[in-house]
Write a protein that holds these residues in place. Structure first.
Motif, PDB file in Angstrom:
ATOM      1  N   ARG A 278       0.822  -1.209   0.000  1.00  0.00           N
ATOM      2  CA  ARG A 278       0.000   0.000   0.000  1.00  0.00           C
ATOM      3  C   ARG A 278       0.862   1.268   0.000  1.00  0.00           C
ATOM      4  N   LYS A 279       2.166   1.125   0.211  1.00  0.00           N
ATOM      5  CA  LYS A 279       3.052   2.304   0.160  1.00  0.00           C
ATOM      6  C   LYS A 279       3.495   2.610  -1.269  1.00  0.00           C
ATOM      7  N   SER A 280       3.201   1.685  -2.201  1.00  0.00           N
ATOM      8  CA  SER A 280       3.722   1.835  -3.551  1.00  0.00           C
ATOM      9  C   SER A 280       2.901   2.863  -4.344  1.00  0.00           C
ATOM     10  N   PRO A 281       3.573   3.780  -5.060  1.00  0.00           N
ATOM     11  CA  PRO A 281       2.829   4.768  -5.849  1.00  0.00           C
ATOM     12  C   PRO A 281       2.088   4.096  -7.012  1.00  0.00           C
ATOM     13  N   PRO A 282       0.787   4.307  -7.150  1.00  0.00           N
ATOM     14  CA  PRO A 282       0.015   3.646  -8.205  1.00  0.00           C
ATOM     15  C   PRO A 282       0.485   4.030  -9.604  1.00  0.00           C
ATOM     16  N   LYS A 283       0.597   3.054 -10.487  1.00  0.00           N
ATOM     17  CA  LYS A 283       0.988   3.267 -11.894  1.00  0.00           C
ATOM     18  C   LYS A 283       0.128   2.351 -12.741  1.00  0.00           C
TER      19      LYS A 283
ATOM     20  N   ARG B 147       1.153  -2.948  -7.631  1.00  0.00           N
ATOM     21  CA  ARG B 147       1.661  -2.489  -6.322  1.00  0.00           C
ATOM     22  C   ARG B 147       1.808  -3.745  -5.466  1.00  0.00           C
TER      23      ARG B 147
ATOM     24  N   LEU C  92       8.702   0.049  -6.528  1.00  0.00           N
ATOM     25  CA  LEU C  92       9.222   1.413  -6.741  1.00  0.00           C
ATOM     26  C   LEU C  92       9.850   2.014  -5.492  1.00  0.00           C
ATOM     27  N   GLU C  93      10.064   1.180  -4.436  1.00  0.00           N
ATOM     28  CA  GLU C  93      10.719   1.720  -3.229  1.00  0.00           C
ATOM     29  C   GLU C  93      12.145   2.147  -3.533  1.00  0.00           C
TER      30      GLU C  93
ATOM     31  N   GLY D 285      -3.622   1.466  -9.578  1.00  0.00           N
ATOM     32  CA  GLY D 285      -3.197   2.487 -10.557  1.00  0.00           C
ATOM     33  C   GLY D 285      -3.762   2.266 -11.946  1.00  0.00           C
TER      34      GLY D 285
END
Ligand SMILES: Nc1nc(=O)c(N)c(NC[C@H](O)[C@H](O)[C@H](O)COP(=O)(O)O)[nH]1
Ligand SMILES: [Zn+2]
Length: 163
Positions: free
Chosen positions: A17-22, A27, A47-48, A159
Motif C-alpha cells: 500500500r506504500k507503492s505509488p500507483p501506476k 503495487r 518502486l521503493e 493504478g
C-alpha cells in the motif's frame, strides 16, 4: 503454520500500500525472512528503490547494500532458511525488459528455499506467469498462501483505470 504465513503476508500487504500507483505495473509488497530465527531480513515494495524496481527486487537491493555487495552476490549472506513472502508471485518477464525477479532469485543459488505468494500474477501485462515452474525446477518451493486475494489484487491494480 498457516497463520504465521498469513501474519507475514499481511505485513507484505501493508508494504504494497506504500507503492505509488501506476498503470503499467502492480503495487506489490515483499519480505525476506529467516525462517529459522523468525527474523525479517528485509522489506520492500514496488518502486521503493531507485528506478523501476519491483518489491522483491527492492528487498534484495536493500539487503545487498547492507552487506556491501552487488545484488547478484547476496546469496552468500543469506541464512540457510531464508524465505520470501510476496503479495504477487515473482515475475518471469517484465514489459520494461528489466531482469525478472525469478531470475534474480535463481541467481542467488538455493539460499532462498521457499517463496510464499498471495496471488498468482494476472495475465494483463505478460500473459500466464510461468515463473513458479522455473523456481520449482530449481528446488525452490512455491506456496500459495490463501486469505488475502481480493485485498491484494485491489491494492495491486489501484493504478489501473477501472475496467
Ligand atoms: N511480483 C511483482 N512485483 C512487483 O513489484 C511488480 N511491479 C510486478 N509486476 C509484474 C508485471 O508483469 C510488470 O510490472 C510489467 O510487466 C511491467 O514491467 P515493469 O514492472 O515496468 O518492469 N510483479
Ligand atoms: Zn519482479
Amino acid at each position: 503454520s498457516s497463520n504465521l504465513h498469513l501474519h507475514y503476508l499481511r505485513q507484505a500487504f501493508d508494504l504494497a500500500r506504500k507503492s505509488p500507483p501506476k498503470p503499467t505495473n502492480y503495487r506489490v509488497g515483499a519480505l525476506l525472512v529467516d525462517s529459522k530465527s523468525d527474523t525479517i531480513l528485509a522489506t520492500g515494495y514496488t518502486l521503493e528503490c531507485e528506478g523501476n524496481t519491483h518489491a522483491e527486487q527492492s528487498c534484495l537491493i536493500k539487503l545487498a547494500e547492507k552487506h556491501g555487495v552487488p545484488e547478484d552476490q547476496l546469496g552468500q549472506f543469506l541464512p540457510e532458511g531464508t524465505v520470501l513472502y510476496t503479495t504477487v508471485e515473482p515475475c518471469f518477464k517484465r514489459l520494461s525488459g528489466n531482469i525478472p525477479c525469478v531470475e534474480r532469485i535463481l541467481r542467488l543459488g538455493t539460499s532462498i528455499k521457499t517463496v510464499y505468494v498471495g496471488v498468482k500474477e494476472p495475465g494483463k501485462f505478460v500473459g500466464a506467469n510461468t515463473g513458479r515452474k522455473q523456481l520449482e525446477d530449481a528446488g525452490i518451493e512455491v506456496v500459495l498462501v490463501e486469505g488475502l486475494e481480493r485485498e491484494i489484487l485491489e491494492v495491486a491494480t489501484a493504478g489501473h483505470k477501472k475496467a
